[in-house]
Design a protein around this motif. Structure first.
Motif, PDB file in Angstrom:
ATOM      1  N   ARG A   1       0.835  -1.214   0.000  1.00  0.00           N
ATOM      2  CA  ARG A   1       0.000   0.000   0.000  1.00  0.00           C
ATOM      3  C   ARG A   1       0.863   1.254   0.000  1.00  0.00           C
ATOM      4  O   ARG A   1       0.587   2.212  -0.715  1.00  0.00           O
ATOM      5  N   ARG A   2       1.905   1.241   0.817  1.00  0.00           N
ATOM      6  CA  ARG A   2       2.781   2.427   0.910  1.00  0.00           C
ATOM      7  C   ARG A   2       3.571   2.626  -0.384  1.00  0.00           C
ATOM      8  O   ARG A   2       3.723   3.749  -0.874  1.00  0.00           O
TER       9      ARG A   2
ATOM     10  N   GLY B   1      17.151   4.289  -3.769  1.00  0.00           N
ATOM     11  CA  GLY B   1      16.683   5.627  -3.462  1.00  0.00           C
ATOM     12  C   GLY B   1      15.681   5.606  -2.326  1.00  0.00           C
ATOM     13  O   GLY B   1      15.609   6.530  -1.518  1.00  0.00           O
ATOM     14  N   VAL B   2      14.883   4.536  -2.271  1.00  0.00           N
ATOM     15  CA  VAL B   2      13.876   4.370  -1.219  1.00  0.00           C
ATOM     16  C   VAL B   2      13.844   2.908  -0.809  1.00  0.00           C
ATOM     17  O   VAL B   2      13.917   2.013  -1.657  1.00  0.00           O
ATOM     18  N   VAL B   3      13.727   2.657   0.482  1.00  0.00           N
ATOM     19  CA  VAL B   3      13.468   1.315   1.014  1.00  0.00           C
ATOM     20  C   VAL B   3      12.130   1.370   1.749  1.00  0.00           C
ATOM     21  O   VAL B   3      11.941   2.218   2.630  1.00  0.00           O
ATOM     22  N   VAL B   4      11.216   0.502   1.380  1.00  0.00           N
ATOM     23  CA  VAL B   4       9.926   0.430   2.054  1.00  0.00           C
ATOM     24  C   VAL B   4       9.894  -0.864   2.866  1.00  0.00           C
ATOM     25  O   VAL B   4       9.954  -1.962   2.312  1.00  0.00           O
TER      26      VAL B   4
ATOM     27  N   LEU C   1      11.067   4.225   4.433  1.00  0.00           N
ATOM     28  CA  LEU C   1       9.647   4.354   4.755  1.00  0.00           C
ATOM     29  C   LEU C   1       9.213   3.100   5.504  1.00  0.00           C
ATOM     30  O   LEU C   1       9.494   1.989   5.058  1.00  0.00           O
ATOM     31  N   LEU C   2       8.530   3.284   6.621  1.00  0.00           N
ATOM     32  CA  LEU C   2       8.084   2.153   7.432  1.00  0.00           C
ATOM     33  C   LEU C   2       6.562   2.121   7.481  1.00  0.00           C
ATOM     34  O   LEU C   2       5.924   3.043   7.996  1.00  0.00           O
TER      35      LEU C   2
ATOM     36  N   LEU D   1       5.636   5.588   9.341  1.00  0.00           N
ATOM     37  CA  LEU D   1       6.811   6.389   9.662  1.00  0.00           C
ATOM     38  C   LEU D   1       7.707   6.542   8.447  1.00  0.00           C
ATOM     39  O   LEU D   1       7.709   5.705   7.551  1.00  0.00           O
ATOM     40  N   GLU D   2       8.464   7.633   8.428  1.00  0.00           N
ATOM     41  CA  GLU D   2       9.486   7.790   7.407  1.00  0.00           C
ATOM     42  C   GLU D   2      10.632   8.590   7.988  1.00  0.00           C
ATOM     43  O   GLU D   2      10.517   9.229   9.025  1.00  0.00           O
ATOM     44  N   THR D   3      11.759   8.495   7.346  1.00  0.00           N
ATOM     45  CA  THR D   3      12.926   9.233   7.810  1.00  0.00           C
ATOM     46  C   THR D   3      12.690  10.726   7.592  1.00  0.00           C
ATOM     47  O   THR D   3      11.808  11.115   6.836  1.00  0.00           O
ATOM     48  N   PRO D   4      13.486  11.592   8.221  1.00  0.00           N
ATOM     49  CA  PRO D   4      13.290  13.032   8.058  1.00  0.00           C
ATOM     50  C   PRO D   4      13.473  13.529   6.635  1.00  0.00           C
ATOM     51  O   PRO D   4      12.996  14.599   6.296  1.00  0.00           O
TER      52      PRO D   4
END
Length: 275
Positions: A85-86, A229-232, A253-254, A263-266
């Motif tokens: 979903r994310r 670039g992104v880890v989900v 991204l969590l 949650l996600e990183t800053p």
């Protein structure tokens, strides 16, 4: 059928396919849900199978062990759904996206069938089937050829040659494991080669991996941690993994399977700003 005969039949199926679902065993063996769960408990206590939510999988955790699609499909289902979903929020209408083989990317595919004018490249028979069944006329789906693996991936020289001629906006990559030392890995050498070709073909790499993948190492590395670039992942990811991925990957991204928090990183979402 006696309990011993039934348990033997279940064990043989697990060994043959890599995993079983309780619901399917209930239908096939004509017994109650409780009976099947009791059989699985007996086999698990003997160390012959591993019980997971909704079923059971075969034992073994070597770097070359490659569970079948059925085995992986019963593992961390809630986490995979939340991750899918994310990740689907990162895909824009009219873009091109590659999906590697795997049950997490297969779950993601179900969320992408509603994205208009999407071009999908995949080496997964299962993923391609999701889009085929949806039958959207405004979506283009390209299934590369190759030799089929236990996880229903098409790999080898034919797949690599096809992928190398393509350019896509985003690759959604499912992995067997990830660690600081080994990066993102797979237990299948040929699949690693095909996945590396997918990474090279994409402008942006998004890795989809639930928390159990951290610390698991397959025999072949697909990419280093910092290539993503992104880890989900999901909120079950341990703190050490969060720290390492936040330091090495572009963004972490969590997803929360409970739906309460995400949650996600800053850092700002790399994909959302890039597309």
């Amino acid at each position: 059928m006696l309990a011993q005969q039934r348990q033997q039949a279940i064990l043989e199926r697990v060994r043959r396919t890599g995993g079983v679902r309780v619901a399917q065993l209930v239908r096939d063996l004509g017994v109650s849900d409780m009976t099947i769960r009791r059989d699985l408990e007996v086999l698990a206590e003997r160390g012959l199978i591993v019980k997971v939510h909704g079923g059971a999988t075969a034992t073994g955790t070597g770097s070359t062990e490659e569970p079948g699609f059925a085995a992986k499909s019963v593992r961390q289902q809630a986490e995979k759904e939340a991750i899918a979903r994310r990740a689907a929020m990162l895909v824009r209408p009219g873009s091109s996206v590659a999906l590697s083989a795997g049950t997490t990317t297969w779950t993601l595919a179900h969320h992408l069938v509603d994205v208009p004018e999407l071009t999908v490249i995949t080496n997964s028979v299962q993923v391609a089937d999701v889009f085929h069944r949806a039958g959207r006329p405004d979506q283009t789906v390209v299934l590369v050829g190759g030799v089929r693996t236990p996880s229903d991936a098409l790999v080898g020289p034919v797949a690599v040659a096809a992928v190398r001629s393509l350019n896509v906006d985003t690759l959604m990559l499912g992995v067997h494991g990830m660690s600081v030392r080994a990066g993102y890995t797979t237990p299948n050498l040929l699949e690693a080669e095909t996945d590396r070709a997918l990474v090279a073909a994409a402008q942006q790499l998004v890795v989809l991996a639930d928390h159990t993948k951290w610390g698991t190492i397959g025999i072949s590395t697909i990419a280093a941690l910092d290539e993503a670039g992104v880890v989900v992942s999901d909120v079950g990811l341990p703190e050490e993994a969060r720290t390492a991925l936040s330091e090495h990957a572009g963004e972490l991204l969590l997803a929360d399977p409970s739906g309460e928090t995400e949650l996600e990183t800053p850092l700002e979402t790399a994909l959302e700003t890039a597309l």
